[in-house]
Write a protein that holds these residues in place. Structure first.
Motif, short mmCIF file in Angstrom:
data_model
loop_
_atom_site.label_atom_id
_atom_site.label_comp_id
_atom_site.label_asym_id
_atom_site.label_seq_id
_atom_site.Cartn_x
_atom_site.Cartn_y
_atom_site.Cartn_z
N THR A 1 -1.73 19.78 37.00
CA THR A 1 -0.78 19.78 38.09
C THR A 1 -0.43 21.20 38.52
OG1 THR A 1 1.29 18.80 38.86
CG2 THR A 1 1.28 19.66 36.63
N HIS B 1 -1.51 21.72 31.10
CA HIS B 1 -0.34 20.88 31.34
C HIS B 1 0.89 21.51 30.69
CE1 HIS B 1 -0.48 19.47 27.15
NE2 HIS B 1 -1.79 19.59 27.31
N ASP C 1 5.43 20.41 29.85
CA ASP C 1 6.52 19.45 29.96
C ASP C 1 6.99 19.41 31.42
OD1 ASP C 1 9.72 19.10 29.89
OD2 ASP C 1 8.79 18.00 28.21
N PRO C 2 7.37 18.23 31.92
CA PRO C 2 7.83 18.14 33.31
C PRO C 2 8.96 19.10 33.66
CG PRO C 2 7.57 15.94 32.38
CD PRO C 2 7.33 16.92 31.27
N LYS C 3 9.89 19.32 32.73
CA LYS C 3 11.01 20.23 33.00
C LYS C 3 10.51 21.65 33.24
CE LYS C 3 14.24 17.59 30.23
NZ LYS C 3 14.45 17.31 28.84
N LYS D 1 8.78 21.76 36.65
CA LYS D 1 9.78 21.71 37.72
C LYS D 1 10.46 23.07 37.90
CE LYS D 1 10.72 16.78 37.35
NZ LYS D 1 11.71 15.74 37.02
N ASP E 1 9.58 18.35 43.51
CA ASP E 1 10.14 18.10 42.18
C ASP E 1 9.92 16.65 41.74
OD1 ASP E 1 12.85 17.25 40.60
OD2 ASP E 1 12.29 19.33 40.13
N ILE F 1 6.35 15.51 40.24
CA ILE F 1 5.78 16.05 39.01
C ILE F 1 5.54 14.98 37.94
CG2 ILE F 1 6.16 17.65 37.07
CD1 ILE F 1 5.35 18.97 39.77
N GLU F 2 6.53 14.20 37.61
CA GLU F 2 6.35 13.21 36.54
C GLU F 2 5.29 12.16 36.88
OE1 GLU F 2 9.83 12.07 34.22
OE2 GLU F 2 10.85 13.83 35.07
N LEU G 1 1.89 13.94 36.56
CA LEU G 1 1.53 14.15 35.15
C LEU G 1 1.05 12.86 34.49
CD1 LEU G 1 4.27 16.62 33.88
CD2 LEU G 1 1.81 17.01 33.92
N LYS G 2 1.71 11.77 34.80
CA LYS G 2 1.30 10.47 34.26
C LYS G 2 -0.11 10.12 34.73
CE LYS G 2 2.79 5.69 33.88
NZ LYS G 2 3.75 4.67 34.29
#
Length: 175
Positions: A9, A102, A104-106, A109, A122, A125-126, A129-130
């Motif tokens: 991402t 990759h 962590d989403p945080k 963001k 924002d 993102i999750e 990633l999924k």
């Protein structure tokens, strides 16, 4: 003959790692997938990816896996068929090093907030990633993975160079 494919991402160091690899290995960096390309239709998309599969000693910043992720997220984008994906994977099987970056989403963001982006927001993102986790686990080629929260772009580039140099060394010893 080596092809380094960087996937992941936004804000996961793909372009930064690509630049470090370019400087160290002397390979050109090619943008493999893009939002503009995804709007060009399936035939043009497959033709583009298939042509890239003929390249040697290159770094590809996003390729077929990014297309599979973003075309599922943004429904108006063209997507490769499974047969097209497998055709390309078979063509590059012996030379490609697929790298999945990759975090962590945080973390992503926060990086996105600092950098900005005209396409990805924002909230994207999750889900993206999924989709990447699914697409990369279904990839028909072996994939190497780095968490860019845990590893710096310099460390990742050094590991990839080691990986590529090992392949070059093995190939030269086989002749």
């Amino acid at each position: 003959m080596t092809m380094i494919i960087l996937e992941g991402t936004d804000c996961c160091y793909k372009s930064t790692v690509a630049d470090k690899l370019r400087k160290e290995l002397g390979y050109p960096v090619i943008k493999g997938s893009s939002f503009e390309l995804a709007k060009s239709g399936n035939e043009k998309l497959f033709e583009h990816f298939n042509k890239l599969a003929d390249e040697d000693n290159v770094i590809i910043d996003r390729y077929i896996y990014s297309n599979l992720v973003y075309a599922k997220k943004f429904k108006d984008y063209s997507i490769l068929t499974e047969e097209q994906q497998r055709t390309i994977e078979e063509k590059i099987r012996d030379k490609a090093k697929v790298i999945y970056l990759h975090a962590d989403p945080k973390v992503i963001k926060q990086r996105l907030l600092e950098r900005g982006d005209e396409y990805i927001k924002d909230r994207d993102i999750e889900p993206v990633l999924k989709l990447y986790r699914k697409v990369m686990s279904d990839a028909g080629l072996h994939t190497y993975s780095w968490d860019t929260e845990q590893w710096s772009s310099k460390e990742i580039a050094e590991d990839i160079i080691f990986l590529v140099d090992g392949v070059i060394y093995e190939e030269s010893n086989c002749n």
